[in-house]
Design a protein around this motif. Structure first.
Motif, PDB file in Angstrom:
ATOM      1  N   ARG A 171       0.902  -1.249   0.028  1.00 37.16           N
ATOM      2  CA  ARG A 171      -0.150  -0.094   0.074  1.00 37.16           C
ATOM      3  C   ARG A 171       0.859   1.208  -0.106  1.00 37.16           C
ATOM      4  O   ARG A 171       0.595   2.309  -0.665  1.00 37.16           O
ATOM      5  CB  ARG A 171      -0.788  -0.063   1.171  1.00 37.16           C
ATOM      6  CG  ARG A 171      -1.986  -1.049   1.069  1.00 37.16           C
ATOM      7  CD  ARG A 171      -3.063  -1.219   2.079  1.00 37.16           C
ATOM      8  NE  ARG A 171      -4.330  -2.041   1.964  1.00 37.16           N
ATOM      9  CZ  ARG A 171      -4.895  -2.494   2.864  1.00 37.16           C
ATOM     10  NH1 ARG A 171      -4.858  -2.066   4.196  1.00 37.16           N
ATOM     11  NH2 ARG A 171      -5.952  -3.391   2.504  1.00 37.16           N
ATOM     12  N   VAL A 172       1.992   1.199   0.763  1.00 36.81           N
ATOM     13  CA  VAL A 172       2.882   2.456   0.529  1.00 36.81           C
ATOM     14  C   VAL A 172       3.477   2.748  -0.522  1.00 36.81           C
ATOM     15  O   VAL A 172       3.515   3.613  -1.375  1.00 36.81           O
ATOM     16  CB  VAL A 172       3.899   2.294   1.770  1.00 36.81           C
ATOM     17  CG1 VAL A 172       5.317   3.033   1.460  1.00 36.81           C
ATOM     18  CG2 VAL A 172       3.509   2.360   3.168  1.00 36.81           C
ATOM     19  N   ASP A 173       3.758   1.314  -1.316  1.00 41.34           N
ATOM     20  CA  ASP A 173       4.473   1.590  -2.603  1.00 41.34           C
ATOM     21  C   ASP A 173       3.255   2.130  -3.544  1.00 41.34           C
ATOM     22  O   ASP A 173       3.730   2.983  -4.470  1.00 41.34           O
ATOM     23  CB  ASP A 173       4.822   0.069  -3.134  1.00 41.34           C
ATOM     24  CG  ASP A 173       5.377   0.006  -4.439  1.00 41.34           C
ATOM     25  OD1 ASP A 173       6.475   0.716  -4.944  1.00 41.34           O
ATOM     26  OD2 ASP A 173       4.697  -0.270  -5.503  1.00 41.34           O
ATOM     27  N   ARG A 174       2.274   1.722  -3.635  1.00 44.60           N
ATOM     28  CA  ARG A 174       0.970   2.205  -4.406  1.00 44.60           C
ATOM     29  C   ARG A 174       0.658   3.583  -4.049  1.00 44.60           C
ATOM     30  O   ARG A 174       0.542   4.427  -5.219  1.00 44.60           O
ATOM     31  CB  ARG A 174      -0.080   1.399  -4.073  1.00 44.60           C
ATOM     32  CG  ARG A 174      -1.581   1.630  -4.805  1.00 44.60           C
ATOM     33  CD  ARG A 174      -2.632   1.210  -4.290  1.00 44.60           C
ATOM     34  NE  ARG A 174      -2.622  -0.219  -4.160  1.00 44.60           N
ATOM     35  CZ  ARG A 174      -3.257  -1.104  -3.221  1.00 44.60           C
ATOM     36  NH1 ARG A 174      -4.180  -0.521  -2.426  1.00 44.60           N
ATOM     37  NH2 ARG A 174      -3.047  -2.215  -3.088  1.00 44.60           N
ATOM     38  N   VAL A 175       0.755   4.093  -2.790  1.00 43.22           N
ATOM     39  CA  VAL A 175       0.566   5.509  -2.861  1.00 43.22           C
ATOM     40  C   VAL A 175       1.715   6.399  -3.639  1.00 43.22           C
ATOM     41  O   VAL A 175       1.671   7.333  -4.198  1.00 43.22           O
ATOM     42  CB  VAL A 175       0.453   5.872  -1.380  1.00 43.22           C
ATOM     43  CG1 VAL A 175       0.806   7.444  -1.145  1.00 43.22           C
ATOM     44  CG2 VAL A 175      -0.751   5.262  -0.717  1.00 43.22           C
ATOM     45  N   MET A 176       2.944   5.891  -3.444  1.00 46.46           N
ATOM     46  CA  MET A 176       4.011   6.476  -3.994  1.00 46.46           C
ATOM     47  C   MET A 176       4.108   6.379  -5.407  1.00 46.46           C
ATOM     48  O   MET A 176       4.415   7.327  -6.049  1.00 46.46           O
ATOM     49  CB  MET A 176       5.396   5.977  -3.471  1.00 46.46           C
ATOM     50  CG  MET A 176       5.848   6.205  -2.166  1.00 46.46           C
ATOM     51  SD  MET A 176       6.010   7.822  -1.733  1.00 46.46           S
ATOM     52  CE  MET A 176       6.804   7.774  -0.085  1.00 46.46           C
ATOM     53  N   ARG A 177       3.607   5.386  -6.071  1.00 47.53           N
ATOM     54  CA  ARG A 177       3.370   5.245  -7.070  1.00 47.53           C
ATOM     55  C   ARG A 177       2.269   5.940  -7.846  1.00 47.53           C
ATOM     56  O   ARG A 177       2.329   6.784  -8.968  1.00 47.53           O
ATOM     57  CB  ARG A 177       3.285   3.683  -8.054  1.00 47.53           C
ATOM     58  CG  ARG A 177       4.477   3.025  -7.736  1.00 47.53           C
ATOM     59  CD  ARG A 177       4.627   1.576  -8.242  1.00 47.53           C
ATOM     60  NE  ARG A 177       5.613   0.836  -8.161  1.00 47.53           N
ATOM     61  CZ  ARG A 177       6.954   0.984  -8.752  1.00 47.53           C
ATOM     62  NH1 ARG A 177       6.728   1.641  -9.838  1.00 47.53           N
ATOM     63  NH2 ARG A 177       7.798   0.543  -8.366  1.00 47.53           N
ATOM     64  N   LEU A 178       1.191   6.173  -7.050  1.00 49.87           N
ATOM     65  CA  LEU A 178       0.167   7.249  -7.540  1.00 49.87           C
ATOM     66  C   LEU A 178       0.565   8.668  -7.635  1.00 49.87           C
ATOM     67  O   LEU A 178       0.173   9.354  -8.442  1.00 49.87           O
ATOM     68  CB  LEU A 178      -1.067   7.085  -6.593  1.00 49.87           C
ATOM     69  CG  LEU A 178      -2.084   5.643  -6.869  1.00 49.87           C
ATOM     70  CD1 LEU A 178      -2.899   5.448  -5.771  1.00 49.87           C
ATOM     71  CD2 LEU A 178      -2.517   5.596  -8.228  1.00 49.87           C
ATOM     72  N   MET A 179       1.609   8.868  -6.565  1.00 48.78           N
ATOM     73  CA  MET A 179       2.021  10.337  -6.383  1.00 48.78           C
ATOM     74  C   MET A 179       2.890  10.476  -7.911  1.00 48.78           C
ATOM     75  O   MET A 179       2.892  11.494  -8.388  1.00 48.78           O
ATOM     76  CB  MET A 179       2.726  10.464  -5.349  1.00 48.78           C
ATOM     77  CG  MET A 179       2.109  10.738  -4.032  1.00 48.78           C
ATOM     78  SD  MET A 179       1.067  11.975  -3.678  1.00 48.78           S
ATOM     79  CE  MET A 179      -0.679  11.410  -4.140  1.00 48.78           C
ATOM     80  N   ALA A 180       3.776   9.440  -8.250  1.00 46.41           N
ATOM     81  CA  ALA A 180       4.518   9.695  -9.480  1.00 46.41           C
ATOM     82  C   ALA A 180       3.732   9.677 -10.804  1.00 46.41           C
ATOM     83  O   ALA A 180       3.820  10.753 -11.442  1.00 46.41           O
ATOM     84  CB  ALA A 180       5.361   8.395  -9.474  1.00 46.41           C
ATOM     85  N   VAL A 181       2.445   9.024 -10.706  1.00 46.20           N
ATOM     86  CA  VAL A 181       1.702   9.099 -11.692  1.00 46.20           C
ATOM     87  C   VAL A 181       1.080  10.736 -12.016  1.00 46.20           C
ATOM     88  O   VAL A 181       0.990  11.138 -13.096  1.00 46.20           O
ATOM     89  CB  VAL A 181       0.593   8.264 -11.684  1.00 46.20           C
ATOM     90  CG1 VAL A 181      -0.517   8.473 -12.788  1.00 46.20           C
ATOM     91  CG2 VAL A 181       0.967   6.785 -12.100  1.00 46.20           C
ATOM     92  N   ALA A 182       0.643  11.093 -10.769  1.00 47.87           N
ATOM     93  CA  ALA A 182      -0.118  12.465 -10.676  1.00 47.87           C
ATOM     94  C   ALA A 182       1.157  13.720 -11.132  1.00 47.87           C
ATOM     95  O   ALA A 182       0.599  14.365 -11.841  1.00 47.87           O
ATOM     96  CB  ALA A 182      -0.427  12.588  -9.203  1.00 47.87           C
ATOM     97  N   ALA A 183       2.298  13.521 -10.790  1.00 43.59           N
ATOM     98  CA  ALA A 183       3.365  14.446 -11.092  1.00 43.59           C
ATOM     99  C   ALA A 183       3.627  13.953 -12.655  1.00 43.59           C
ATOM    100  O   ALA A 183       3.717  15.324 -13.423  1.00 43.59           O
ATOM    101  CB  ALA A 183       4.427  14.005 -10.367  1.00 43.59           C
ATOM    102  N   ASN A 184       3.546  12.921 -13.097  1.00 49.46           N
ATOM    103  CA  ASN A 184       3.891  12.524 -14.692  1.00 49.46           C
ATOM    104  C   ASN A 184       2.810  13.303 -15.451  1.00 49.46           C
ATOM    105  O   ASN A 184       2.916  13.822 -16.553  1.00 49.46           O
ATOM    106  CB  ASN A 184       4.115  11.362 -14.803  1.00 49.46           C
ATOM    107  CG  ASN A 184       5.431  10.906 -14.374  1.00 49.46           C
ATOM    108  OD1 ASN A 184       6.431  11.696 -14.103  1.00 49.46           O
ATOM    109  ND2 ASN A 184       5.837   9.617 -14.073  1.00 49.46           N
ATOM    110  N   VAL A 185       1.456  13.069 -15.034  1.00 52.19           N
ATOM    111  CA  VAL A 185       0.408  13.397 -15.920  1.00 52.19           C
ATOM    112  C   VAL A 185       0.487  15.049 -15.923  1.00 52.19           C
ATOM    113  O   VAL A 185       0.038  15.849 -16.838  1.00 52.19           O
ATOM    114  CB  VAL A 185      -0.919  12.926 -15.185  1.00 52.19           C
ATOM    115  CG1 VAL A 185      -2.025  13.675 -16.037  1.00 52.19           C
ATOM    116  CG2 VAL A 185      -1.095  11.452 -15.546  1.00 52.19           C
TER     117      VAL A 185
END
Length: 225
Positions: A171-185
């Motif tokens: 779940r921690v990894d998922r949150v970090m990856r969603l933050m990365a997706v938000a930044a990249n989008v």
């Protein structure tokens, strides 16, 4: 580590940390220019100077940053052929972005011909946008695999403590990856504004909000735990 000042010092000691702070300045000032340009032109002029200075400063901080992508491919190209291909495409785009960003910076400060700025901006933005697409795809694949693994663990007969710990990490990894997706989008919107100018992507509010989403997602990901 619970001391917020210690965390802030560590955060600002990182190149990514100071970049996210200055990026916040850059896009807050862009929104101030948009809001104040008609009623308070003097304020808008000062905010514009701040925006330009912040943008140029960020380009200086990113000197040599293209080597990060090269090193990522050299050290950890991916665990499967799919991830290896995505890593090559994503990091190649990012390397083009950061490499040509050097020439964009030099042309904007007058070291190189100012007429080069537009061409360098296009190449840099194209590489950036190209890379972000594959970073986003890669993150979504990992998120999907993490969800599947979490479902398996929830129905597992393993030690409950180990299961809880494993699910927490997923779940921690998922949150970090969603933050990365938000930044990249968000950065993709900014890149498209350079590649194919249009009223939506080039509007000051779109650029300002996109820049702040990217900056604050970066704050979250780089903030010391």
């Amino acid at each position: 580590m619970n001391d917020k000042v210690d965390k802030l010092v560590i955060f600002l000691a990182k190149r990514d940390g100071i970049d996210k702070l200055v990026k916040t300045f850059q896009y807050v000032s862009k929104l101030v220019v948009w809001h104040a340009e008609s009623a308070h032109p003097n304020v808008a002029h000062k905010a514009k100077q701040w925006e330009v200075a912040a943008g140029l400063s960020r380009k200086a901080f990113r000197s040599g940053r293209f080597l990060t992508g090269f090193n990522a491919l050299r050290r950890s190209p991916g665990s499967t052929p799919t991830f290896q291909l995505l890593a090559v495409l994503a990091n190649a785009g990012e390397m083009v972005y950061f490499f040509f960003d050097h020439f964009l910076w030099l042309s904007r400060i007058g070291v190189l011909d100012a007429h080069l700025a537009r061409k360098m901006s296009f190449i840099s933005a194209f590489g950036e946008s190209f890379g972000y697409i594959f970073f986003i795809i890669s993150d979504f694949i990992v998120i999907r695999e993490g969800i599947k693994e979490e479902h398996k663990l929830l129905h597992s007969t393993e030690n409950p403590k180990d299961v809880t710990e494993s699910i927490g990490k997923i779940r921690v990894d998922r949150v970090m990856r969603l933050m990365a997706v938000a930044a990249n989008v968000a950065d993709l919107f900014i890149g498209v504004a350079d590649i194919e100018p249009n009223p939506f992507c080039n509007h000051a509010v779109t650029l300002g909000i996109s820049g702040l989403v990217s900056a604050w997602a970066g704050w979250y990901r780089n903030w010391p735990s």
